[in-house]
Design an enzyme around this catalytic site. Structure first.
Site, PDB file in Angstrom:
ATOM      1  N   HIS A  67       8.547  20.299  29.054  1.00  0.00           N
ATOM      2  CA  HIS A  67       7.324  21.088  28.819  1.00  0.00           C
ATOM      3  C   HIS A  67       7.249  22.259  29.788  1.00  0.00           C
ATOM      4  CE1 HIS A  67       2.969  21.975  28.365  1.00  0.00           C
ATOM      5  NE2 HIS A  67       3.194  21.525  27.153  1.00  0.00           N
ATOM      6  N   MET A  68       7.849  23.258  29.587  1.00  0.00           N
ATOM      7  CA  MET A  68       8.799  23.716  28.598  1.00  0.00           C
ATOM      8  C   MET A  68      10.119  23.982  29.336  1.00  0.00           C
ATOM      9  SD  MET A  68       6.001  24.263  26.463  1.00  0.00           S
ATOM     10  CE  MET A  68       4.850  25.242  27.343  1.00  0.00           C
TER      11      MET A  68
END
Length: 178
Positions: A67-68
């Site tokens: 993420h991410m």
């Protein structure tokens, strides 16, 4: 944001001088391992029912890899979990709800105003507005990194019916075994 608008002045909170460490938090909160979203408690004001804690965000958080990729941003739901855990800690420590366990009852007016990344200390501020024994707590909250407001809103905490959950889990296990 002006410091007077914060629940507590973040400049007065020192992550190097906590009033309760992770072991003290574990006395009141059941979360363990990757679900522990508080590093330490920094402040409690019993007169105003306000408290502060922090979460040291490291490269080893469970969400960093995905993420991410290449731009790790702390998910908003994980920030909210930190708020819920601080609210639960304070409520349980001072027996404000009269429940064996406090759960997430909902959030309102939530705004994400900045990002939290590895290397940051997310300071969580909570002020109880209402505590109805046996029913719910209502708390205003803020998240701060440095002097920047990154999160704010209102949380509701409710008693978790441990016996009912245990029965439900037992029934689920029995049906899975048959």
């Amino acid at each position: 944001m002006a410091r007077s608008e914060f629940i507590l002045d973040p400049a007065l909170l020192d992550v190097d001088k906590p009033i309760a460490d992770i072991e003290a938090i574990r006395e009141y909160n059941p979360q363990r391992h990757e679900m522990e979203q508080l590093t330490a408690i920094l402040h409690e004001d019993l007169d105003q029912h306000a408290c502060a804690a922090y979460k040291a965000i490291t490269e080893n958080e469970f969400w960093v890899r995905g993420h991410m990729p290449g731009m790790p941003l702390m998910p908003g739901v994980v920030m909210l979990e930190a708020v819920a855990q601080l609210s639960s800690y304070y409520t349980q420590k001072h027996d404000l709800l009269g429940a064996a366990m406090v759960g997430f009852g909902g959030v309102d007016e939530v705004r994400f105003r900045g990002v939290v990344t590895p290397g940051d200390n997310l300071i969580v501020l909570v002020k109880l507005e209402k505590a109805r024994r046996g029913r719910m707590i209502v708390a205003r909250f803020q998240g701060v990194v440095g002097t920047e407001l990154v999160l704010e809103g209102c949380l509701r905490g409710i008693p978790i019916p441990i016996e009912a959950v245990t029965r439900q889990l037992g029934a689920s296990k029995e049906s899975a075994d048959s």
